[in-house]
Design an enzyme around this catalytic site. Structure first.
Site, PDB file in Angstrom:
ATOM      1  N   ASP A   8     -13.269  42.689   6.056  1.00  0.00           N
ATOM      2  CA  ASP A   8     -12.864  43.432   4.865  1.00  0.00           C
ATOM      3  C   ASP A   8     -14.112  43.984   4.199  1.00  0.00           C
ATOM      4  O   ASP A   8     -15.055  43.235   3.889  1.00  0.00           O
ATOM      5  CB  ASP A   8     -12.112  42.521   3.893  1.00  0.00           C
ATOM      6  N   ASP A 129       2.408  44.966   3.187  1.00  0.00           N
ATOM      7  CA  ASP A 129       1.795  44.001   2.283  1.00  0.00           C
ATOM      8  C   ASP A 129       2.818  43.610   1.230  1.00  0.00           C
ATOM      9  O   ASP A 129       3.346  44.478   0.522  1.00  0.00           O
ATOM     10  CB  ASP A 129       0.565  44.605   1.613  1.00  0.00           C
TER      11      ASP A 129
END
Length: 240
Positions: A8, A129
């Site tokens: 990330d 998500d």
């Protein structure tokens, strides 16, 4: 099942968030390309990249870090975060990404997802998500009233390569994945599902394997950086 080590990217660094909160970011490596190469040398078959700044900005922000990763590694990589138009999709795939992940646009512009999946077979995934079962968009900052399975089923005939299901409340929390919800999604659709969020031990990977769901793989980040999961052991487990 494939294990996807997560990188990330925030402000050019390799970080992990806690439950999707940008202000709760822990920097694990200031050289994402070196981290990617370490994962590759440990035997991973894929890399999972996220441009966190891009997810909020709506356009790529950590492009230089992604370019460096692609230049130094040979395993396929998938990238999500800030990819919201065809030009950006085409640009990333032309740079050598194996797969782009579309999240926000799956809600806001589903026709773009279908168009991209037709234009680039097996190179477009959808990022689902969810917080409490409802889809969140724009870097997880905006919640919708759209249920995950309902959205996923809308793309059954689109030709997308995979669905990446992240339980936001589990992400970075080292509390284990939402096995039940992930398995339910995989049983509800024919699209391959990749589990994400909370995978923090070999037992978590065993639980996903034992769920009986046809899962394509699992993504893990913090546990690999903290040493809670040994990458080589995890790869052996998932191949067994």
């Amino acid at each position: 099942m494939i294990l996807y080590p997560a990188i990330d990217l925030k402000d050019g660094n390799c970080v992990r968030l806690y439950k999707g909160e940008m202000e709760q970011a822990t920097v694990f490596n200031d050289d994402p390309a070196a981290q990617a190469l370490a994962f590759e040398r440990s035997g991973c078959e894929w890399l999972h990249l996220v441009d966190l700044n891009g997810a909020f900005a709506g356009e790529p922000v950590n492009g230089a870090a992604v370019d460096a990763i692609l230049a130094q590694t040979t395993v396929p990589a998938q990238l999500g975060g800030g990819i919201r138009d065809m030009a950006t999709i085409e640009r990333w795939l032309s740079k050598g990404l194996a797969r782009v992940i579309l999240g926000t646009v799956a809600v806001e512009n589903p026709d773009l997802v279908r168009e991209a999946a037709r234009a680039f077979p097996d190179q477009v995934a959808i990022g689902l998500d969810a917080r409490n079962g409802m889809v969140a968009t724009r870097g997880w900052a905006e919640e919708t009233d759209i249920e995950v399975t309902h959205l996923a089923r809308q793309f059954e005939d689109a030709g997308v390569a995979a669905l990446i299901y992240t339980d936001i409340n589990r992400d970075g929390a080292m509390q284990g994945p939402n096995v039940e919800a992930t398995a339910a999604l995989a049983h509800a659709v024919s699209i391959p599902v990749i589990a994400s969020g909370g995978v923090s031990s070999l037992d978590d990977l065993r639980a996903l394997k034992a769920s009986g769901a046809p899962l394509d793989g699992a993504i893990s980040g913090r546990a690999l950086y903290d040493g809670a999961i040994d990458l080589k052991e995890a790869l052996d487990l998932l191949k067994a």
